[in-house]
Design an enzyme around this catalytic site. Structure first.
Site, mmCIF file in Angstrom:
data_model
loop_
_atom_site.group_PDB
_atom_site.id
_atom_site.type_symbol
_atom_site.label_atom_id
_atom_site.label_comp_id
_atom_site.label_asym_id
_atom_site.label_seq_id
_atom_site.Cartn_x
_atom_site.Cartn_y
_atom_site.Cartn_z
ATOM 1 N N SER A 238 -11.146 15.786 26.709
ATOM 2 C CA SER A 238 -9.537 15.431 26.415
ATOM 3 C C SER A 238 -9.227 14.095 26.348
ATOM 4 O O SER A 238 -9.871 12.974 27.122
ATOM 5 C CB SER A 238 -8.666 16.122 27.300
ATOM 6 O OG SER A 238 -7.401 15.547 27.396
ATOM 7 N N TYR B 22 -6.325 16.849 36.081
ATOM 8 C CA TYR B 22 -6.948 17.571 35.057
ATOM 9 C C TYR B 22 -8.049 16.305 34.123
ATOM 10 O O TYR B 22 -8.764 16.777 33.934
ATOM 11 C CB TYR B 22 -5.890 18.047 33.874
ATOM 12 C CG TYR B 22 -6.411 18.404 32.596
ATOM 13 C CD1 TYR B 22 -7.119 19.556 32.610
ATOM 14 C CD2 TYR B 22 -6.041 17.598 31.553
ATOM 15 C CE1 TYR B 22 -7.708 19.689 31.348
ATOM 16 C CE2 TYR B 22 -6.623 17.952 30.317
ATOM 17 C CZ TYR B 22 -7.455 18.975 30.150
ATOM 18 O OH TYR B 22 -7.823 19.343 28.803
ATOM 19 N N LYS C 241 -12.122 16.142 33.691
ATOM 20 C CA LYS C 241 -12.639 16.106 32.323
ATOM 21 C C LYS C 241 -13.744 14.864 32.465
ATOM 22 O O LYS C 241 -14.872 14.823 31.758
ATOM 23 C CB LYS C 241 -11.745 16.079 31.120
ATOM 24 C CG LYS C 241 -10.924 17.350 31.025
ATOM 25 C CD LYS C 241 -12.001 18.518 30.324
ATOM 26 C CE LYS C 241 -11.308 19.294 29.616
ATOM 27 N NZ LYS C 241 -12.116 20.375 28.951
#
Length: 332
Positions: free
Chosen positions: A124, A148, A152
């Site tokens: 991402s 988040y 990643k």
């Protein structure tokens, strides 16, 4: 070639399954259906006229993954399974690290044990954090601002370390920006449970009457109209990028590439595009900025263009049209 697709019933995973099947690959979907619907896979088969294999289970179950890889003689993995809400990741960090990081470690252990060393990882653009310059290229400083994004980045670092330790691994890390839209058939698209995290599904819900109005979080950013600017990319273009990356992994390597259009659109520009395409009026309310939101965020996709011979093809109007087609036919 048989490809195991973790999270294959999800939004990006299902569109990638379509592209894989249409490119002639055999597809094995692994999904626990916590945030997806099994019927999506039937729809993927309807679109492509081909059959895929379904394996219900959790990506954190190494024994299960080993069995699936061996049973279907998989040659490669596309890894989409994971959690993706920025807000939820702040509230439940352990849950996010467990699913996104531990789950990937279990997957990589299973792959190593059965000698499958080819993986395309769904990363991402959140790994970049606050921009030091725009557009973002792959050499930009990595400083994710939320759990988040950090989950990643941890997985990215693990993959890079694996390749440094064993050059026989074939790895592609794809950082995509804001996937939107739906398959042009209207059979598959984004159907998030609860309140959507992204702008386009919220706009579509307002247009369909499911939601009274759109909340715009801040109109005083230093942008051309005061609202946040993001790089929106059609989900079909993202899916095609994954197939291009898989083909590029014929030789051992570790690639890290942006998948974006290279064009930033403001919230107001997306609203106007959606209204123009659909004929629907989108009521909205301006609210204060949310903590942590960034004014502008868009990609430099040059490396993906040069290395994969890939560019985003679909326009913002096509993104809006396909999203509305999906919303009108399926989401109530």
């Amino acid at each position: 070639m048989a490809v195991m697709v973790t999270g294959g019933a999800g939004y990006i995973g299902s569109h990638t399954c379509v592209e894989l099947l249409e490119a002639g690959y055999d597809v094995v979907v692994v999904d626990n259906f916590d945030n997806s619907h099994p019927d999506v896979l039937r729809r993927v088969e309807e679109i492509t006229g081909r059959t895929l294999f379904r394996e219900a289970g959790d990506v954190r179950d190494r024994t299960f993954l080993e069995q699936v890889l061996k049973r279907h003689k998989c040659d490669a993995v596309m890894h989409f399974a994971g959690l993706k809400s920025v807000a939820e990741s702040t509230e439940k960090p352990l849950h996010y690290y467990d699913c996104n990081v531990v789950g990937t470690i279990r997957l990589l252990e299973a792959m190593r044990s059965v000698d499958v060393k080819k993986i395309v990882f769904s990363s991402s653009a959140t790994v970049y954090g606050e921009p030091e310059q725009l557009p973002f290229n792959e050499d930009h400083r990595l400083a994710p601002a939320n759990t988040y994004g950090r989950s990643k980045l941890v997985v990215e670092d693990i993959l890079r370390d694996i390749h440094r330790g064993n050059k026989n691994w074939h790895i592609a890390i794809l950082r995509y920006f804001n996937p939107v839209g739906a398959h042009e058939s209207g059979l598959i698209g984004e159907d998030p449970k609860g309140i959507p995290n992204n702008l386009m599904p919220l706009i579509a819900q307002v247009a369909s009457g499911k939601r009274e109005k759109l909340m715009i979080w801040g109109s005083d950013y230093p942008t051309r109209d005061g609202t946040g600017v993001r790089d929106y990319i059609h989900v079909e273009d993202v899916a095609k990028g994954h197939v291009r990356a898989l083909k590029k992994l014929a030789e051992p390597q570790c690639l890290t590439l942006n998948l974006g259009s290279g064009q930033g659109y403001s919230v107001f520009e997306v609203i106007r595009a959606f209204e123009t395409v659909t004929g629907q009026i989108i009521p909205y309310e301006i609210a204060e900025r949310r903590a942590g939101d960034i004014a502008e965020y868009y990609a430099d996709p040059t490396q993906a263009n040069e290395i994969l011979n890939w560019t985003a093809q679909k326009t913002l109007s096509e993104m809006c049209q396909d999203m509305w087609n999906w919303q009108s036919k399926n989401v109530v």
